[in-house]
Design a protein around this motif. Structure first.
Motif, mmCIF file in Angstrom:
data_model
loop_
_atom_site.group_PDB
_atom_site.id
_atom_site.type_symbol
_atom_site.label_atom_id
_atom_site.label_comp_id
_atom_site.label_asym_id
_atom_site.label_seq_id
_atom_site.Cartn_x
_atom_site.Cartn_y
_atom_site.Cartn_z
ATOM 1 N N ARG A 24 0.847 -1.196 0.000
ATOM 2 C CA ARG A 24 0.000 0.000 0.000
ATOM 3 C C ARG A 24 0.880 1.242 0.000
ATOM 4 O O ARG A 24 2.018 1.229 0.467
ATOM 5 N N TRP A 25 0.311 2.300 -0.540
ATOM 6 C CA TRP A 25 1.025 3.570 -0.621
ATOM 7 C C TRP A 25 0.133 4.680 -0.097
ATOM 8 O O TRP A 25 -1.055 4.763 -0.439
ATOM 9 N N THR A 26 0.691 5.528 0.744
ATOM 10 C CA THR A 26 0.003 6.693 1.273
ATOM 11 C C THR A 26 0.627 7.937 0.654
ATOM 12 O O THR A 26 1.860 8.063 0.660
ATOM 13 N N PRO A 27 -0.160 8.862 0.079
ATOM 14 C CA PRO A 27 0.426 10.071 -0.515
ATOM 15 C C PRO A 27 1.361 10.779 0.464
ATOM 16 O O PRO A 27 1.033 10.976 1.632
ATOM 17 N N GLY A 28 2.545 11.096 -0.023
ATOM 18 C CA GLY A 28 3.548 11.747 0.801
ATOM 19 C C GLY A 28 4.371 10.796 1.642
ATOM 20 O O GLY A 28 5.219 11.227 2.420
ATOM 21 N N ASP A 29 4.116 9.491 1.484
ATOM 22 C CA ASP A 29 4.827 8.500 2.274
ATOM 23 C C ASP A 29 5.393 7.434 1.336
ATOM 24 O O ASP A 29 5.222 7.495 0.127
ATOM 25 N N ALA A 30 6.074 6.462 1.898
ATOM 26 C CA ALA A 30 6.687 5.409 1.096
ATOM 27 C C ALA A 30 5.718 4.235 0.944
ATOM 28 O O ALA A 30 4.715 4.117 1.649
ATOM 29 N N TRP A 31 6.079 3.332 0.009
ATOM 30 C CA TRP A 31 5.338 2.084 -0.123
ATOM 31 C C TRP A 31 5.601 1.197 1.090
ATOM 32 O O TRP A 31 6.696 1.181 1.648
ATOM 33 N N GLN A 32 4.589 0.447 1.480
ATOM 34 C CA GLN A 32 4.697 -0.454 2.631
ATOM 35 C C GLN A 32 4.100 -1.811 2.266
ATOM 36 O O GLN A 32 2.950 -1.882 1.795
ATOM 37 N N ARG A 33 4.860 -2.866 2.457
ATOM 38 C CA ARG A 33 4.301 -4.202 2.260
ATOM 39 C C ARG A 33 3.477 -4.569 3.482
ATOM 40 O O ARG A 33 3.978 -4.587 4.607
ATOM 41 N N VAL A 34 2.198 -4.878 3.261
ATOM 42 C CA VAL A 34 1.309 -5.177 4.378
ATOM 43 C C VAL A 34 0.940 -6.655 4.451
ATOM 44 O O VAL A 34 0.327 -7.088 5.437
ATOM 45 N N TYR A 35 1.313 -7.430 3.427
ATOM 46 C CA TYR A 35 1.025 -8.862 3.485
ATOM 47 C C TYR A 35 1.949 -9.621 2.546
ATOM 48 O O TYR A 35 2.237 -9.163 1.432
ATOM 49 N N GLN A 36 2.436 -10.761 3.007
ATOM 50 C CA GLN A 36 3.161 -11.708 2.177
ATOM 51 C C GLN A 36 2.621 -13.105 2.483
ATOM 52 O O GLN A 36 2.566 -13.515 3.633
ATOM 53 N N SER A 37 2.211 -13.807 1.440
ATOM 54 C CA SER A 37 1.625 -15.130 1.640
ATOM 55 C C SER A 37 2.653 -16.066 2.277
ATOM 56 O O SER A 37 3.788 -16.180 1.804
ATOM 57 N N PRO A 38 2.291 -16.741 3.351
ATOM 58 C CA PRO A 38 3.265 -17.575 4.080
ATOM 59 C C PRO A 38 3.591 -18.866 3.335
ATOM 60 O O PRO A 38 2.746 -19.452 2.655
ATOM 61 N N LEU A 39 4.836 -19.307 3.491
ATOM 62 C CA LEU A 39 5.280 -20.576 2.919
ATOM 63 C C LEU A 39 4.921 -21.698 3.904
ATOM 64 O O LEU A 39 5.765 -22.216 4.620
ATOM 65 N N ASP A 40 3.666 -22.088 3.906
ATOM 66 C CA ASP A 40 3.166 -23.028 4.906
ATOM 67 C C ASP A 40 2.768 -24.387 4.341
ATOM 68 O O ASP A 40 2.500 -25.311 5.107
ATOM 69 N N LEU A 41 2.701 -24.515 3.015
ATOM 70 C CA LEU A 41 2.160 -25.732 2.418
ATOM 71 C C LEU A 41 3.278 -26.644 1.927
ATOM 72 O O LEU A 41 4.226 -26.183 1.281
ATOM 73 N N ASP A 42 3.158 -27.924 2.197
ATOM 74 C CA ASP A 42 4.082 -28.897 1.625
ATOM 75 C C ASP A 42 3.852 -28.992 0.124
ATOM 76 O O ASP A 42 2.712 -29.022 -0.334
ATOM 77 N N ASN A 43 4.940 -29.055 -0.635
ATOM 78 C CA ASN A 43 4.833 -29.171 -2.085
ATOM 79 C C ASN A 43 4.553 -30.626 -2.452
ATOM 80 O O ASN A 43 5.389 -31.492 -2.207
ATOM 81 N N PRO A 44 3.376 -30.904 -3.051
ATOM 82 C CA PRO A 44 3.047 -32.300 -3.363
ATOM 83 C C PRO A 44 3.598 -32.773 -4.701
ATOM 84 O O PRO A 44 3.394 -33.925 -5.081
ATOM 85 N N GLY A 45 4.296 -31.889 -5.428
ATOM 86 C CA GLY A 45 4.737 -32.246 -6.766
ATOM 87 C C GLY A 45 3.630 -32.047 -7.777
ATOM 88 O O GLY A 45 2.528 -31.596 -7.455
ATOM 89 N N ALA A 46 3.917 -32.417 -9.018
ATOM 90 C CA ALA A 46 2.958 -32.192 -10.099
ATOM 91 C C ALA A 46 1.849 -33.231 -10.131
ATOM 92 O O ALA A 46 0.885 -33.096 -10.870
ATOM 93 N N GLY A 47 1.962 -34.268 -9.334
ATOM 94 C CA GLY A 47 0.967 -35.323 -9.326
ATOM 95 C C GLY A 47 1.460 -36.549 -10.075
ATOM 96 O O GLY A 47 2.450 -36.496 -10.806
#
Length: 248
Positions: A24-47
């Motif tokens: 998000r960006w606020t006028p007169g201020d810097a960009w701020q990351r407010v969310y990053q999707s967590p690396l919580d899932l095991d990778n099951p492969g392509a199947g």
């Protein structure tokens, strides 16, 4: 592609973080990351027949394809973020469906309830449901399209979206696929996705019991002499200067 001397990339795509972010960006201020999707899932492969990818994690979201504000029944102003999961790359049967996140302060995002066995937990109407697209608020409800990674999808909605689970429902017949929508002049306009017959434009008041009645504004093929050669999809809709603009 040929090697780029200024770019390095892991030999295994599973080693990329792939984590979707919200800034998000606020006028007169810097960009701020407010969310990053967590690396919580095991990778099951392509199947099958590929082996599982042990020891490597995946995020819940690899992208967010829409953000929409919505005033909830109790008057709370919330912002909803609609995710895209990684089933386009990995085994769909082993990964959870895409999520809808909600915030009331612009910083803290939490997923809606998606309990297995509920509408939002299982998406029983469409086995390919890796993506949300084109959210819109209309008639006291929050609408969004649910479908594959390409973007076309079925219309779902909720008048109390924060509850998740069975508070969401199918708002149009599941065999009618849409790609874009826009509220205009007391109607919710929807552009369809239809490769065999060409795009159409429909509208609904979203009243009465769902699935809601659809009124055809532009028939499939858009009056093209060869409907199969017409544009297959409405890819953008926007209101400007008191008029509705449609891109195909």
């Amino acid at each position: 592609p040929p090697p780029d001397p200024d770019l390095t990339c892991p030999a295994d795509g599973a080693d990329l973080s792939l984590q979707a972010e919200i800034w998000r960006w606020t006028p007169g201020d810097a960009w701020q990351r407010v969310y990053q999707s967590p690396l919580d899932l095991d990778n099951p492969g392509a199947g099958p027949p590929q082996p599982p990818r042990t020891g490597k994690k995946l995020p819940y979201e690899i992208g967010f394809r829409g953000l929409a504000p919505f005033t909830e029944p109790d008057g709370t102003d919330a912002l909803y973020a609609f995710g895209v999961n990684s089933t386009v790359m990995w085994n769909r049967a082993m990964l959870p469906p895409p999520r809808i996140l909600r915030t009331t302060d612009g910083i803290t995002f939490a997923p809606l309830p998606q309990t297995p066995g509920t509408f939002l937990g299982d998406f029983p109407f469409n086995p390919d449901h890796s993506s949300f697209r084109s959210p819109a608020a209309f008639a006291g409800k929050l609408f969004v399209l649910s479908g594959p990674i390409f973007g076309q999808g079925s219309l779902i909605a909720s008048s109390d979206p924060a509850k998740g689970d069975d508070a969401w429902f199918l708002a149009a017949p599941p065999d009618v696929l849409f790609y874009e929508m826009e509220a205009f002049n007391g109607w919710l306009y929807l552009g369809t996705y239809n490769p065999p017959h060409g795009y159409a434009v429909m509208k609904t008041r979203a009243q009465g019991p769902p699935p809601y009645q659809l009124v055809t504004v532009v028939p499939a093929g858009a009056y093209h002499p060869d409907p199969a050669a017409a544009s297959k999809s409405v890819v953008s809709m926007h209101v400007y200067d008191g008029r509705l603009y449609v891109g195909t």
